[in-house]
Enzyme design. Structure first.
Site, PDB file in Angstrom:
ATOM      1  N   GLY A 110      -4.042  -9.852  -1.415  1.00 31.11           N
ATOM      2  CA  GLY A 110      -3.975  -8.585  -2.131  1.00 31.11           C
ATOM      3  C   GLY A 110      -2.576  -8.292  -2.604  1.00 31.11           C
ATOM      4  O   GLY A 110      -1.729  -9.181  -2.724  1.00 31.11           O
ATOM      5  N   GLY A 111      -2.316  -7.014  -2.879  1.00 32.17           N
ATOM      6  CA  GLY A 111      -1.022  -6.616  -3.394  1.00 32.17           C
ATOM      7  C   GLY A 111       0.073  -6.588  -2.346  1.00 32.17           C
ATOM      8  O   GLY A 111       1.253  -6.552  -2.679  1.00 32.17           O
ATOM      9  N   PHE A 112      -0.300  -6.603  -1.067  1.00 34.21           N
ATOM     10  CA  PHE A 112       0.728  -6.522  -0.036  1.00 34.21           C
ATOM     11  C   PHE A 112       0.403  -7.339   1.210  1.00 34.21           C
ATOM     12  O   PHE A 112       1.175  -7.353   2.162  1.00 34.21           O
ATOM     13  CB  PHE A 112       0.947  -5.066   0.377  1.00 34.21           C
ATOM     14  CG  PHE A 112      -0.289  -4.362   0.835  1.00 34.21           C
ATOM     15  CD1 PHE A 112      -0.708  -4.457   2.147  1.00 34.21           C
ATOM     16  CD2 PHE A 112      -1.042  -3.604  -0.037  1.00 34.21           C
ATOM     17  CE1 PHE A 112      -1.860  -3.804   2.586  1.00 34.21           C
ATOM     18  CE2 PHE A 112      -2.185  -2.942   0.388  1.00 34.21           C
ATOM     19  CZ  PHE A 112      -2.591  -3.042   1.702  1.00 34.21           C
ATOM     20  N   GLY A 113      -0.728  -8.008   1.230  1.00 30.47           N
ATOM     21  CA  GLY A 113      -1.073  -8.784   2.416  1.00 30.47           C
ATOM     22  C   GLY A 113      -2.152  -9.794   2.129  1.00 30.47           C
ATOM     23  O   GLY A 113      -2.543 -10.007   0.976  1.00 30.47           O
TER      24      GLY A 113
ATOM     25  N   GLY B  71      -8.662 -14.206   0.773  1.00 31.82           N
ATOM     26  CA  GLY B  71      -8.130 -13.421  -0.336  1.00 31.82           C
ATOM     27  C   GLY B  71      -6.720 -12.927  -0.085  1.00 31.82           C
ATOM     28  O   GLY B  71      -6.295 -12.754   1.053  1.00 31.82           O
TER      29      GLY B  71
ATOM     30  N   LYS C 283      -6.762  -8.102   8.103  1.00 35.68           N
ATOM     31  CA  LYS C 283      -5.776  -7.920   7.039  1.00 35.68           C
ATOM     32  C   LYS C 283      -4.404  -8.036   7.679  1.00 35.68           C
ATOM     33  O   LYS C 283      -4.109  -7.373   8.684  1.00 35.68           O
ATOM     34  CB  LYS C 283      -5.939  -6.548   6.378  1.00 35.68           C
ATOM     35  CG  LYS C 283      -7.278  -6.363   5.684  1.00 35.68           C
ATOM     36  CD  LYS C 283      -7.421  -4.966   5.091  1.00 35.68           C
ATOM     37  CE  LYS C 283      -6.684  -4.818   3.790  1.00 35.68           C
ATOM     38  NZ  LYS C 283      -7.007  -3.537   3.097  1.00 35.68           N
TER      39      LYS C 283
ATOM     40  N   ASP D  44      -8.716   6.500  -5.070  1.00 35.04           N
ATOM     41  CA  ASP D  44      -8.639   5.230  -5.810  1.00 35.04           C
ATOM     42  C   ASP D  44      -9.998   4.541  -5.871  1.00 35.04           C
ATOM     43  O   ASP D  44     -10.113   3.339  -5.624  1.00 35.04           O
ATOM     44  CB  ASP D  44      -7.603   4.312  -5.174  1.00 35.04           C
ATOM     45  CG  ASP D  44      -7.143   3.193  -6.115  1.00 35.04           C
ATOM     46  OD1 ASP D  44      -7.280   3.366  -7.347  1.00 35.04           O
ATOM     47  OD2 ASP D  44      -6.663   2.162  -5.627  1.00 35.04           O
TER      48      ASP D  44
END
Length: 425
Positions: free
Chosen positions: A65-68, A63, A90, A196
């Site tokens: 994500g938004g930064f990694g 996967g 990650k 969040d």
């Protein structure tokens, strides 16, 4: 045995260069939708070393994500990482930063010994707090990256929602709510709020025996709400205003303040959406102040809010839960057991047992006015029943609860200047 690939300061040389798939030019930079640079793909088989000198072998990517990027991983560096790996890594470019903040949060909250100690103290059989196993930095193809090793999980609830018409069964929503309240009580005890909570940050367990357990992940927005027992003050902070996911952000977070009651409010919005599929303010999520104003309006009249979301039948206990959240002062410690009991009573009133089982089906529960008939003496049939129906218990008469509606308190703080005159008291 083939030699291991090891990520070191020299990994940009011969071996690492071979991972560019034969391309003669430099690989094109990958950028996420939010503007953060994504790491170049890491070849399966690379070995990284964390700060505790533990080696981890990287497997395939599962996967972005938004930064990694997230990869399967194993502590056994002698064999390839297979699809059944129990860990993930990650990875983000060193220049990004979000993983750095999340990593330090996990180091304080997610060490296995801390989680297990809390479970023993509270006599919990399970806790949906992800465990942290290591972190560090490495160089690959002449680029520097940071990484964090976590336990692996299964699907997130967002994917499950999308396969079930954006709704979850009443039983599953309340069981997940009870589990997340357990996690919130733990992280709040460490003076952190998550800030969040949402379906995409709730993952079902991967290991055998954790199929009915939900884990709260992604602590990128987690922050201290207090310092050594002293709660931060309630005030407007433009830099942090509207932090979180706009659909679920708490009224406190809309002004840049963070509190324990805010986490409980976010959970309440999630449970409402999972049951009815859409919140009233989802028609204009681009306007943060509009969303904030709609939440204030709804939480000032919770009866009207839940009636709007559920015109036919209001889920038992949801209104009482939201009224309790509204009754909390900004710096007040929530009564987590009271909140769990509200949801447990809601389950009992609908004929369910609080057995912790998650049921991702569309089965209809027995109405509270109809007690399931005894099977004793009934002729055996072979009609297949859903797992949710099998978990139905005897419907019990619901006891009356004290009226928890009271004025909202925020302590003795003075009003803060807000954009467009918005102020939540």
């Amino acid at each position: 045995m083939a030699p291991r690939k090891t990520a070191t300061a020299k990994s940009g040389s011969k071996g690492a260069a071979a991972t560019k798939s034969g391309s003669k030019g430099a690989p094109k930079k990958r950028v996420a939708a939010n503007g953060f640079k994504l790491p170049d793909p890491i070849a399966p088989g690379v070995v990284v070393k964390d700060v505790a000198k533990q080696n981890w072998k990287i497997g395939k990517s599962i996967g972005v994500g938004g930064f990694g990027e997230i990869y399967l991983a194993s502590s056994n560096t002698e064999v390839p990482v297979d699809s059944g790996a129990d860990y993930v890594i990650k990875v983000e470019p060193h220049s990004n930063g979000p993983l750095f903040a999340e990593m330090h949060c996990y180091m304080r909250l997610a060490r296995p010994e801390h989680i297990e100690g809390w479970m023993k103290e509270k006599r919990l059989k399970r806790l949906g707090m992800p465990k942290f196993f290591g972190s560090g930095s490495f160089e690959y193809n002449n680029h520097k990256y940071r990484f964090m090793v976590m336990e692996r999980f299964g699907n997130d609830l967002q994917k499950i929602l999308e396969h079930h018409s954006k709704r979850l069964s009443f039983k599953t929503v309340y069981q997940v709510g009870i589990q997340i309240l357990d996690v919130l009580e733990y992280i709040h005890s460490k003076e952190y709020v998550h800030a969040d909570i949402k379906a995409s940050n709730l993952l079902v367990g991967h290991k055998p025996g954790t199929e009915n357990q939900v884990f709260l992940v992604d602590f990128g927005l987690a922050r201290y709400y207090a310092n050594e027992g002293c709660h931060k003050e309630y005030k407007y902070d433009q830099r942090k205003a509207h932090d979180g996911t706009i659909e679920f952000t708490s009224r406190d977070a809309h002004i840049g303040a963070h509190s324990r009651r805010g986490d409980l409010e976010i959970l309440g919005y999630n449970m409402t959406q999972w049951l009815c599929s859409r919140l009233p303010w989802e028609d204009n999520l681009q306007d943060c102040n509009y969303v904030f104003a709609q939440k204030r309006k709804c939480m000032e009249n919770i009866s009207a809010f839940v009636s709007q979301c559920f015109p036919d039948t209001v889920p038992q206990g949801l209104q009482e839960y939201l009224e309790y959240v509204v009754s909390l002062a900004f710096d007040e410690k929530p009564d987590y057991e009271h909140c769990r009991n509200i949801l447990r009573e809601g389950l009992r009133a609908r004929g369910y047992r609080d057995d912790g089982k998650l049921v991702f089906t569309s089965a209809t529960p027995v109405p509270p006015s109809r007690k399931p008939k005894s099977r004793q003496g009934r002729k055996k049939t072979f009609k297949r029943r859903s797992e949710e129906e099998e978990n139905l218990g005897d419907a019990k008469k619901q006891s009356e609860h004290k009226d928890l509606s009271k004025d909202i308190h925020v302590g003795n703080q003075s009003e803060q200047t807000m954009p467009d005159g918005l102020f939540f008291r």
